[in-house]
Design a protein around this motif. Structure first.
Motif, PDB file in Angstrom:
ATOM      1  N   VAL A 119       1.263  22.125  27.499  1.00  0.00           N
ATOM      2  CA  VAL A 119       0.479  20.907  27.300  1.00  0.00           C
ATOM      3  C   VAL A 119       1.456  19.731  27.289  1.00  0.00           C
ATOM      4  CG1 VAL A 119       0.515  21.073  24.779  1.00  0.00           C
ATOM      5  CG2 VAL A 119      -1.296  19.785  25.874  1.00  0.00           C
ATOM      6  N   ILE A 120       1.053  18.665  27.945  1.00  0.00           N
ATOM      7  CA  ILE A 120       1.860  17.447  27.970  1.00  0.00           C
ATOM      8  C   ILE A 120       1.147  16.430  27.077  1.00  0.00           C
ATOM      9  CG2 ILE A 120       2.794  15.580  29.401  1.00  0.00           C
ATOM     10  CD1 ILE A 120       3.949  18.372  30.045  1.00  0.00           C
ATOM     11  N   VAL A 121       1.910  15.791  26.197  1.00  0.00           N
ATOM     12  CA  VAL A 121       1.342  14.791  25.295  1.00  0.00           C
ATOM     13  C   VAL A 121       2.014  13.451  25.563  1.00  0.00           C
ATOM     14  CG1 VAL A 121       1.010  14.102  22.896  1.00  0.00           C
ATOM     15  CG2 VAL A 121       0.868  16.523  23.520  1.00  0.00           C
ATOM     16  N   GLU A 122       1.165  12.453  25.774  1.00  0.00           N
ATOM     17  CA  GLU A 122       1.641  11.081  25.935  1.00  0.00           C
ATOM     18  C   GLU A 122       1.155  10.291  24.726  1.00  0.00           C
ATOM     19  OE1 GLU A 122       0.124   7.667  28.713  1.00  0.00           O
ATOM     20  OE2 GLU A 122       1.339   9.082  29.891  1.00  0.00           O
ATOM     21  N   HIS A 123       2.070   9.621  24.070  1.00  0.00           N
ATOM     22  CA  HIS A 123       1.752   8.822  22.877  1.00  0.00           C
ATOM     23  C   HIS A 123       2.102   7.372  23.163  1.00  0.00           C
ATOM     24  CE1 HIS A 123       3.019   7.500  18.629  1.00  0.00           C
ATOM     25  NE2 HIS A 123       1.701   7.473  18.655  1.00  0.00           N
ATOM     26  N   ASN A 124       1.081   6.538  23.234  1.00  0.00           N
ATOM     27  CA  ASN A 124       1.273   5.106  23.544  1.00  0.00           C
ATOM     28  C   ASN A 124       2.126   4.896  24.792  1.00  0.00           C
ATOM     29  OD1 ASN A 124      -0.279   4.307  21.330  1.00  0.00           O
ATOM     30  ND2 ASN A 124       1.482   4.298  19.970  1.00  0.00           N
ATOM     31  N   GLY A 125       1.840   5.696  25.823  1.00  0.00           N
ATOM     32  CA  GLY A 125       2.497   5.526  27.110  1.00  0.00           C
ATOM     33  C   GLY A 125       3.810   6.261  27.279  1.00  0.00           C
ATOM     34  N   GLU A 126       4.257   6.972  26.250  1.00  0.00           N
ATOM     35  CA  GLU A 126       5.530   7.691  26.310  1.00  0.00           C
ATOM     36  C   GLU A 126       5.293   9.189  26.187  1.00  0.00           C
ATOM     37  OE1 GLU A 126       9.571   8.141  23.621  1.00  0.00           O
ATOM     38  OE2 GLU A 126       8.411   6.299  23.476  1.00  0.00           O
ATOM     39  N   ILE A 127       5.845   9.966  27.117  1.00  0.00           N
ATOM     40  CA  ILE A 127       5.727  11.422  27.042  1.00  0.00           C
ATOM     41  C   ILE A 127       6.602  11.918  25.904  1.00  0.00           C
ATOM     42  CG2 ILE A 127       6.177  13.603  28.233  1.00  0.00           C
ATOM     43  CD1 ILE A 127       5.416  12.160  30.839  1.00  0.00           C
ATOM     44  N   ILE A 128       6.018  12.757  25.059  1.00  0.00           N
ATOM     45  CA  ILE A 128       6.686  13.242  23.859  1.00  0.00           C
ATOM     46  C   ILE A 128       7.157  14.680  24.070  1.00  0.00           C
ATOM     47  CG2 ILE A 128       6.413  13.703  21.380  1.00  0.00           C
ATOM     48  CD1 ILE A 128       6.260  10.723  22.184  1.00  0.00           C
ATOM     49  N   ASP A 129       8.400  14.946  23.709  1.00  0.00           N
ATOM     50  CA  ASP A 129       8.948  16.291  23.803  1.00  0.00           C
ATOM     51  C   ASP A 129       8.272  17.182  22.758  1.00  0.00           C
ATOM     52  OD1 ASP A 129      11.136  18.426  22.903  1.00  0.00           O
ATOM     53  OD2 ASP A 129      11.555  17.801  24.971  1.00  0.00           O
ATOM     54  N   GLN A 130       7.930  18.388  23.187  1.00  0.00           N
ATOM     55  CA  GLN A 130       7.207  19.323  22.325  1.00  0.00           C
ATOM     56  C   GLN A 130       7.954  19.604  21.017  1.00  0.00           C
ATOM     57  OE1 GLN A 130       6.292  22.997  24.288  1.00  0.00           O
ATOM     58  NE2 GLN A 130       4.865  23.655  22.713  1.00  0.00           N
ATOM     59  N   SER A 131       9.263  19.526  21.026  1.00  0.00           N
ATOM     60  CA  SER A 131      10.042  19.841  19.832  1.00  0.00           C
ATOM     61  C   SER A 131       9.841  18.828  18.700  1.00  0.00           C
ATOM     62  CB  SER A 131      11.529  19.923  20.181  1.00  0.00           C
ATOM     63  OG  SER A 131      12.022  18.660  20.598  1.00  0.00           O
ATOM     64  N   ILE A 132       9.266  17.654  18.998  1.00  0.00           N
ATOM     65  CA  ILE A 132       9.076  16.654  17.937  1.00  0.00           C
ATOM     66  C   ILE A 132       7.605  16.341  17.655  1.00  0.00           C
ATOM     67  CG2 ILE A 132      11.351  15.610  18.273  1.00  0.00           C
ATOM     68  CD1 ILE A 132       9.886  13.260  19.675  1.00  0.00           C
ATOM     69  N   TYR A 133       6.681  17.174  18.142  1.00  0.00           N
ATOM     70  CA  TYR A 133       5.259  16.928  17.877  1.00  0.00           C
ATOM     71  C   TYR A 133       4.986  16.779  16.387  1.00  0.00           C
ATOM     72  CZ  TYR A 133       3.865  18.199  22.690  1.00  0.00           C
ATOM     73  OH  TYR A 133       3.694  18.254  24.049  1.00  0.00           O
ATOM     74  N   SER A 134       5.606  17.612  15.569  1.00  0.00           N
ATOM     75  CA  SER A 134       5.336  17.575  14.128  1.00  0.00           C
ATOM     76  C   SER A 134       5.995  16.387  13.437  1.00  0.00           C
ATOM     77  CB  SER A 134       5.786  18.874  13.468  1.00  0.00           C
ATOM     78  OG  SER A 134       7.186  19.025  13.582  1.00  0.00           O
ATOM     79  N   LYS A 135       6.926  15.720  14.103  1.00  0.00           N
ATOM     80  CA  LYS A 135       7.617  14.572  13.529  1.00  0.00           C
ATOM     81  C   LYS A 135       7.073  13.243  14.042  1.00  0.00           C
ATOM     82  CE  LYS A 135      11.807  17.286  13.221  1.00  0.00           C
ATOM     83  NZ  LYS A 135      13.058  17.592  13.885  1.00  0.00           N
ATOM     84  N   CYS A 136       6.270  13.284  15.093  1.00  0.00           N
ATOM     85  CA  CYS A 136       5.753  12.068  15.715  1.00  0.00           C
ATOM     86  C   CYS A 136       4.502  11.612  14.956  1.00  0.00           C
ATOM     87  CB  CYS A 136       5.441  12.321  17.185  1.00  0.00           C
ATOM     88  SG  CYS A 136       4.991  10.830  18.074  1.00  0.00           S
ATOM     89  N   THR A 137       4.666  10.613  14.094  1.00  0.00           N
ATOM     90  CA  THR A 137       3.558  10.149  13.270  1.00  0.00           C
ATOM     91  C   THR A 137       2.678   9.167  14.041  1.00  0.00           C
ATOM     92  OG1 THR A 137       4.957   8.428  12.318  1.00  0.00           O
ATOM     93  CG2 THR A 137       4.787  10.504  11.099  1.00  0.00           C
ATOM     94  N   LEU A 138       1.420   9.121  13.632  1.00  0.00           N
ATOM     95  CA  LEU A 138       0.411   8.319  14.314  1.00  0.00           C
ATOM     96  C   LEU A 138      -0.063   7.185  13.417  1.00  0.00           C
ATOM     97  CD1 LEU A 138      -1.674  11.324  15.667  1.00  0.00           C
ATOM     98  CD2 LEU A 138       0.093  10.039  16.883  1.00  0.00           C
ATOM     99  N   ALA A 139      -0.608   6.160  14.050  1.00  0.00           N
ATOM    100  CA  ALA A 139      -1.177   5.014  13.327  1.00  0.00           C
ATOM    101  C   ALA A 139      -2.512   4.655  13.959  1.00  0.00           C
ATOM    102  CB  ALA A 139      -0.221   3.829  13.388  1.00  0.00           C
ATOM    103  N   ASP A 140      -3.353   3.977  13.198  1.00  0.00           N
ATOM    104  CA  ASP A 140      -4.646   3.534  13.729  1.00  0.00           C
ATOM    105  C   ASP A 140      -4.457   2.819  15.056  1.00  0.00           C
ATOM    106  OD1 ASP A 140      -6.559   4.446  11.919  1.00  0.00           O
ATOM    107  OD2 ASP A 140      -6.355   2.706  10.621  1.00  0.00           O
ATOM    108  N   GLY A 141      -5.307   3.171  16.021  1.00  0.00           N
ATOM    109  CA  GLY A 141      -5.289   2.518  17.319  1.00  0.00           C
ATOM    110  C   GLY A 141      -4.355   3.136  18.338  1.00  0.00           C
ATOM    111  N   ASP A 142      -3.560   4.119  17.928  1.00  0.00           N
ATOM    112  CA  ASP A 142      -2.653   4.765  18.882  1.00  0.00           C
ATOM    113  C   ASP A 142      -3.432   5.425  20.009  1.00  0.00           C
ATOM    114  OD1 ASP A 142      -0.440   3.997  17.464  1.00  0.00           O
ATOM    115  OD2 ASP A 142       0.163   6.021  16.861  1.00  0.00           O
ATOM    116  N   LYS A 143      -2.790   5.493  21.162  1.00  0.00           N
ATOM    117  CA  LYS A 143      -3.397   6.114  22.338  1.00  0.00           C
ATOM    118  C   LYS A 143      -2.672   7.422  22.639  1.00  0.00           C
ATOM    119  CE  LYS A 143      -4.845   1.724  24.162  1.00  0.00           C
ATOM    120  NZ  LYS A 143      -4.665   0.692  25.160  1.00  0.00           N
ATOM    121  N   ILE A 144      -3.451   8.493  22.720  1.00  0.00           N
ATOM    122  CA  ILE A 144      -2.936   9.828  22.973  1.00  0.00           C
ATOM    123  C   ILE A 144      -3.588  10.373  24.237  1.00  0.00           C
ATOM    124  CG2 ILE A 144      -2.733  12.190  22.078  1.00  0.00           C
ATOM    125  CD1 ILE A 144      -1.283  10.190  20.329  1.00  0.00           C
TER     126      ILE A 144
END
Length: 67
Positions: free
Chosen positions: A33-58
């Protein structure tokens, strides 16, 4: 928390803080699975460290085999 997931406005439970939480919420356990957070592709190794805020785009992109 209000997020935009795959172009849809969604309201998620207050227990959702990270990308891992979003994937758990939607029962996504696909290893490919590929995850993009606010326009940036996120490495799977940091999914649990990548915090979210209201209005974020996933964007969640899963690869499905078939034939």
């Amino acid at each position: 928390m209000k997020l935009v997931i795959n172009g849809n406005d969604v309201q998620l439970d207050e227990s959702v803080f990270t990308i891992t939480d979003v994937m758990d919420h939607y029962h996504i356990d696909n290893k490919v699975v590929i995850v993009e957070h606010n326009g940036e592709i996120i490495d799977q190794s940091i999914y649990s460290k990548c915090t979210l805020a209201d209005g974020d785009k996933i964007e969640l992109v899963q690869f499905v085999g078939g034939g």
